[in-house]
Scaffold this active site. Structure first.
Site, PDB file in Angstrom:
ATOM      1  N   LYS A   1     -12.526 -22.728  23.674  1.00  0.00           N
ATOM      2  CA  LYS A   1     -11.809 -21.665  22.947  1.00  0.00           C
ATOM      3  C   LYS A   1     -12.332 -20.291  23.346  1.00  0.00           C
ATOM      4  O   LYS A   1     -11.556 -19.389  23.654  1.00  0.00           O
ATOM      5  CB  LYS A   1     -12.009 -21.862  21.437  1.00  0.00           C
ATOM      6  CG  LYS A   1     -11.583 -20.675  20.597  1.00  0.00           C
ATOM      7  CD  LYS A   1     -11.762 -20.941  19.125  1.00  0.00           C
ATOM      8  CE  LYS A   1     -13.076 -20.523  18.554  1.00  0.00           C
ATOM      9  NZ  LYS A   1     -13.246 -19.067  18.359  1.00  0.00           N
ATOM     10  N   ASN A   2     -13.658 -20.148  23.329  1.00  0.00           N
ATOM     11  CA  ASN A   2     -14.231 -18.814  23.561  1.00  0.00           C
ATOM     12  C   ASN A   2     -14.145 -18.367  25.020  1.00  0.00           C
ATOM     13  O   ASN A   2     -14.432 -17.214  25.330  1.00  0.00           O
ATOM     14  CB  ASN A   2     -15.687 -18.763  23.077  1.00  0.00           C
ATOM     15  CG  ASN A   2     -15.756 -18.796  21.558  1.00  0.00           C
ATOM     16  OD1 ASN A   2     -14.760 -18.554  20.882  1.00  0.00           O
ATOM     17  ND2 ASN A   2     -16.922 -19.127  21.022  1.00  0.00           N
TER      18      ASN A   2
ATOM     19  N   CYS B   1     -15.319 -11.919   8.346  1.00  0.00           N
ATOM     20  CA  CYS B   1     -15.225 -13.361   8.359  1.00  0.00           C
ATOM     21  C   CYS B   1     -15.737 -13.892   7.044  1.00  0.00           C
ATOM     22  O   CYS B   1     -16.257 -13.150   6.234  1.00  0.00           O
ATOM     23  CB  CYS B   1     -16.084 -13.937   9.465  1.00  0.00           C
ATOM     24  SG  CYS B   1     -15.225 -13.986  11.000  1.00  0.00           S
TER      25      CYS B   1
ATOM     26  N   ARG C   1     -18.023  -8.311  10.679  1.00  0.00           N
ATOM     27  CA  ARG C   1     -18.316  -8.479  12.102  1.00  0.00           C
ATOM     28  C   ARG C   1     -17.885  -7.192  12.788  1.00  0.00           C
ATOM     29  O   ARG C   1     -16.726  -7.015  13.119  1.00  0.00           O
ATOM     30  CB  ARG C   1     -17.577  -9.711  12.655  1.00  0.00           C
ATOM     31  CG  ARG C   1     -18.097 -10.985  12.015  1.00  0.00           C
ATOM     32  CD  ARG C   1     -17.345 -12.201  12.488  1.00  0.00           C
ATOM     33  NE  ARG C   1     -17.610 -12.527  13.872  1.00  0.00           N
ATOM     34  CZ  ARG C   1     -17.069 -13.578  14.491  1.00  0.00           C
ATOM     35  NH1 ARG C   1     -16.256 -14.369  13.842  1.00  0.00           N
ATOM     36  NH2 ARG C   1     -17.348 -13.825  15.745  1.00  0.00           N
TER      37      ARG C   1
ATOM     38  N   ASP D   1     -23.211 -20.707  16.933  1.00  0.00           N
ATOM     39  CA  ASP D   1     -22.078 -21.606  16.702  1.00  0.00           C
ATOM     40  C   ASP D   1     -22.488 -23.068  16.509  1.00  0.00           C
ATOM     41  O   ASP D   1     -21.625 -23.916  16.264  1.00  0.00           O
ATOM     42  CB  ASP D   1     -21.095 -21.522  17.890  1.00  0.00           C
ATOM     43  CG  ASP D   1     -20.173 -20.321  17.771  1.00  0.00           C
ATOM     44  OD1 ASP D   1     -20.150 -19.691  16.701  1.00  0.00           O
ATOM     45  OD2 ASP D   1     -19.474 -20.019  18.756  1.00  0.00           O
TER      46      ASP D   1
ATOM     47  N   ARG E   1      -8.780 -24.333  14.127  1.00  0.00           N
ATOM     48  CA  ARG E   1      -8.815 -23.080  14.886  1.00  0.00           C
ATOM     49  C   ARG E   1      -9.622 -23.261  16.163  1.00  0.00           C
ATOM     50  O   ARG E   1      -9.350 -22.598  17.165  1.00  0.00           O
ATOM     51  CB  ARG E   1      -9.473 -21.974  14.048  1.00  0.00           C
ATOM     52  CG  ARG E   1      -8.575 -21.389  12.984  1.00  0.00           C
ATOM     53  CD  ARG E   1      -9.237 -20.194  12.350  1.00  0.00           C
ATOM     54  NE  ARG E   1      -9.734 -19.303  13.381  1.00  0.00           N
ATOM     55  CZ  ARG E   1     -10.794 -18.494  13.253  1.00  0.00           C
ATOM     56  NH1 ARG E   1     -11.463 -18.464  12.125  1.00  0.00           N
ATOM     57  NH2 ARG E   1     -11.168 -17.711  14.232  1.00  0.00           N
TER      58      ARG E   1
HETATM   59  C1  UD1 Z   1     -20.818 -14.243  18.400  1.00  0.00           C
HETATM   60  C2  UD1 Z   1     -21.797 -15.049  19.198  1.00  0.00           C
HETATM   61  C3  UD1 Z   1     -20.985 -16.010  20.017  1.00  0.00           C
HETATM   62  C4  UD1 Z   1     -20.105 -16.842  19.067  1.00  0.00           C
HETATM   63  C5  UD1 Z   1     -19.269 -15.956  18.150  1.00  0.00           C
HETATM   64  C6  UD1 Z   1     -18.533 -16.730  17.083  1.00  0.00           C
HETATM   65  C7  UD1 Z   1     -23.919 -14.315  20.179  1.00  0.00           C
HETATM   66  C8  UD1 Z   1     -24.635 -13.247  20.921  1.00  0.00           C
HETATM   67  N1  UD1 Z   1     -22.601 -14.158  20.007  1.00  0.00           N
HETATM   68  O1  UD1 Z   1     -19.936 -13.634  19.356  1.00  0.00           O
HETATM   69  O2  UD1 Z   1     -21.827 -16.830  20.776  1.00  0.00           O
HETATM   70  O3  UD1 Z   1     -19.258 -17.664  19.774  1.00  0.00           O
HETATM   71  O4  UD1 Z   1     -20.117 -15.048  17.496  1.00  0.00           O
HETATM   72  O5  UD1 Z   1     -19.392 -17.383  16.247  1.00  0.00           O
HETATM   73  O6  UD1 Z   1     -24.511 -15.287  19.786  1.00  0.00           O
HETATM   74  N2  UD1 Z   1     -22.172  -6.547  16.939  1.00  0.00           N
HETATM   75  C9  UD1 Z   1     -22.217  -5.223  16.587  1.00  0.00           C
HETATM   76  N3  UD1 Z   1     -21.195  -4.404  17.013  1.00  0.00           N
HETATM   77  C10 UD1 Z   1     -20.169  -4.846  17.801  1.00  0.00           C
HETATM   78  C11 UD1 Z   1     -20.154  -6.202  18.177  1.00  0.00           C
HETATM   79  C12 UD1 Z   1     -21.166  -7.034  17.705  1.00  0.00           C
HETATM   80  O7  UD1 Z   1     -23.108  -4.791  15.874  1.00  0.00           O
HETATM   81  O8  UD1 Z   1     -19.315  -4.048  18.173  1.00  0.00           O
HETATM   82  C13 UD1 Z   1     -23.262  -7.466  16.494  1.00  0.00           C
HETATM   83  C14 UD1 Z   1     -22.748  -8.593  15.614  1.00  0.00           C
HETATM   84  O9  UD1 Z   1     -22.715  -8.215  14.251  1.00  0.00           O
HETATM   85  C15 UD1 Z   1     -23.778  -9.676  15.902  1.00  0.00           C
HETATM   86  C16 UD1 Z   1     -24.179  -9.431  17.355  1.00  0.00           C
HETATM   87  O10 UD1 Z   1     -23.775  -8.100  17.650  1.00  0.00           O
HETATM   88  O11 UD1 Z   1     -24.908  -9.522  15.083  1.00  0.00           O
HETATM   89  C17 UD1 Z   1     -23.508 -10.349  18.342  1.00  0.00           C
HETATM   90  O12 UD1 Z   1     -22.110 -10.244  18.153  1.00  0.00           O
HETATM   91  P1  UD1 Z   1     -21.051 -10.614  19.270  1.00  0.00           P
HETATM   92  O13 UD1 Z   1     -21.699 -11.411  20.339  1.00  0.00           O
HETATM   93  O14 UD1 Z   1     -20.260  -9.449  19.653  1.00  0.00           O
HETATM   94  O15 UD1 Z   1     -20.104 -11.465  18.415  1.00  0.00           O
HETATM   95  P2  UD1 Z   1     -19.050 -12.368  18.951  1.00  0.00           P
HETATM   96  O16 UD1 Z   1     -18.429 -11.881  20.206  1.00  0.00           O
HETATM   97  O17 UD1 Z   1     -18.193 -12.649  17.792  1.00  0.00           O
END
Ligand code: UD1
Length: 433
Positions: free
Chosen positions: A42-43, A132, A137, A320, A412
């Site tokens: 998915k990702n 979420c 997020r 995850d 999902r």
């Molecule tokens: C994250 C996980 C990913 C997982 C997904 C869904 C990590 C590094 N990433 O990806 O493996 O598949 O959740 O569960 O493990 N953040 C900010 N500002 C931003 C974007 C992110 O502060 O603009 C912070 C988030 O709050 C979090 C961290 O950065 O603490 C990592 O987030 P990110 O990797 O961007 O989240 P996802 O892409 O959703």
């Protein structure tokens, strides 16, 4: 268009989409045996779907996972003028006539990946993704990174609004590693004018896979797989023809299923290197694992031993898999300590596991899990994708019947998990509530 209810294809498993009223009824206690085939990730699929917007034309994605999230992304692309078709695990996306740049809230709110649309359009209006089940997020890194590249973005009544400017190269240093923002800026930089340098980027397999795809489409990306990317903008990209990589989180969930049930199973299409952190933890619990990519076999212990886990960006232990490993620890011998450093509120599965008899205490972003010898079936509720998977795993060993409601969360991100588990011998039924 991707059909809502595809006809089952010979020799493949296709998940019919769930309704909010679908539930899984699982009777625990069966051993698993046999083989499970891992679906496309998915990702990895979602950013590649968004990347089709970077090159007008017909794109072909093989090993495409049919999930409610990929269906939603298909609808978002259709809303923008793309044509999307799915057949025999192949998704074809024709972006020749994409002109619209507005992603409506009712679609975007269900799926964060819509934010990737910003990578293609200077002038865009994309609804701010919501939070979420486990808390906010943020998307500030996406916005700040694009602004560094010259994008003019403003937040207006719940939308991110951009005006039509040509992006230019820039240097952007991520203060924290972000999978989503790395994908976003990598895509945007491919067509920007000049060179973009991204520091402290994510190196998750999904990111490397996206970079590989973009390179094959004509992008000039240096440093893929390292924490520093240099991307030299090109004038145009060619359409994509690629295989979606196997889903490492689905694979790891099946490994955890073997661990919790003390079973021996084999996974087909599993990249061992992508699940190494989970494999090491499972070996610590007493599992025997034979990695021989693309096949991995595992034999679970009679009863798993306790382990301590701290989530971290790849190659660390994935957030995850935190919930699913907590299910394994719930019946382990001894006390496990599980800390989530990525999403500190991601613990909605805890009260549901406790309903099944688990002994778990939460202290901020750390769960202290005292293993119990047995869990008991009970009605529980799915709250997000991975939390649902944790409940399914716990139910596989709980005495009696567990009814998991709101299973649309599971659908999902997992392609036909119930069917695949049934094939391995589990007693799992999908019912309408
Ligand atoms: C994250 C996980 C990913 C997982 C997904 C869904 C990590 C590094 N990433 O990806 O493996 O598949 O959740 O569960 O493990 N953040 C900010 N500002 C931003 C974007 C992110 O502060 O603009 C912070 C988030 O709050 C979090 C961290 O950065 O603490 C990592 O987030 P990110 O990797 O961007 O989240 P996802 O892409 O959703």
């Amino acid at each position: 268009m991707i059909p809502d209810a595809p006809a089952a294809e010979a020799g493949t498993l296709t998940a019919a989409p769930s309704t909010p009223m679908d539930a899984l009824v699982i009777r625990g206690g069966r051993k698993l045996s046999g083989r499970a085939e891992i679906s496309g990730a998915k990702n990895a699929a979602l950013p590649v779907m968004a990347a089709t917007l970077l090159a007008p034309g017909v794109h072909t994605l093989h090993n495409f996972p049919l999930l409610s999230d990929t269906r939603t992304m298909a609808r978002v692309l259709e809303q923008l003028g793309a044509r999307v078709e799915f057949r025999d695990r192949v998704c074809r996306i024709d972006t020749s006539n994409v002109d619209s740049v507005e992603a409506p809230y009712d679609l975007v709110r269900t799926m964060r990946a819509s934010i990737y649309l910003l990578a293609r359009f200077g002038a865009a209006r994309v609804s701010l993704p919501g939070g979420c089940a486990w808390g906010p997020r943020p998307v500030n890194l996406h916005i700040e990174g694009l602004q560094a590249m010259g994008a003019s973005l403003e937040i207006d009544h719940g939308y991110i609004v951009g005006s039509d400017v040509k992006l230019h190269g820039a240097t952007f240093d991520f203060e924290i590693v972000s999978v989503g923002a790395t994908a976003q800026l990598m895509m945007a930089a491919t067509l920007a004018e000049g060179t973009t340098v991204l520091e402290n980027v994510a190196i998750e397999p999904d990111i490397t896979a996206l970079g590989d795809v973009l390179i094959r489409c004509g992008a000039r990306i240096e440093g893929l797989g390292t924490r520093r990317l240099a991307i030299h903008g090109v004038r145009q990209l060619k359409p994509i023809d690629t295989h979606i990589i196997p889903d490492r989180i689905e694979a790891a969930t099946f490994l955890a299923a073997a661990a919790i049930t003390g079973s021996g199973i084999a996974l087909q299409r599993c990249e061992a290197g992508d699940v190494a952190a989970v494999m090491h933890k499972l070996e610590e619990t007493g599992c025997q694992i034979l990695p021989d990519s693309p096949r991995v076999t595992i034999a679970g212990p009679v009863r798993p031993g306790a382990v301590n886990i701290k989530t971290a960006p790849f190659p660390g232990f994935p957030t995850d898999m935190q919930a699913q490993m907590m299910a394994v620890c719930a019946i382990a011998e001894g006390t496990s300590v599980i800390t989530d450093t990525i999403y500190v509120d991601r613990f909605t599965h805890v009260p549901e596991l406790v309903r099944l008899g688990a002994d778990i205490r939460l202290e901020q972003n750390t769960a202290i899990v005292k293993g119990v010898p047995r869990l008991q079936g009970a009605p529980v509720m799915a709250t997000d994708i991975r939390a649902s998977a944790a409940l399914v795993l716990a139910a596989l060993v709980a005495d009696g019947e567990t009814r998991i409601s709101r299973i649309y969360h599971l659908d999902r991100g997992y392609e036909a998990l119930d069917e695949k588990l049934s094939k391995l011998g589990a007693d799992v039924q999908r019912v309408q509530e």
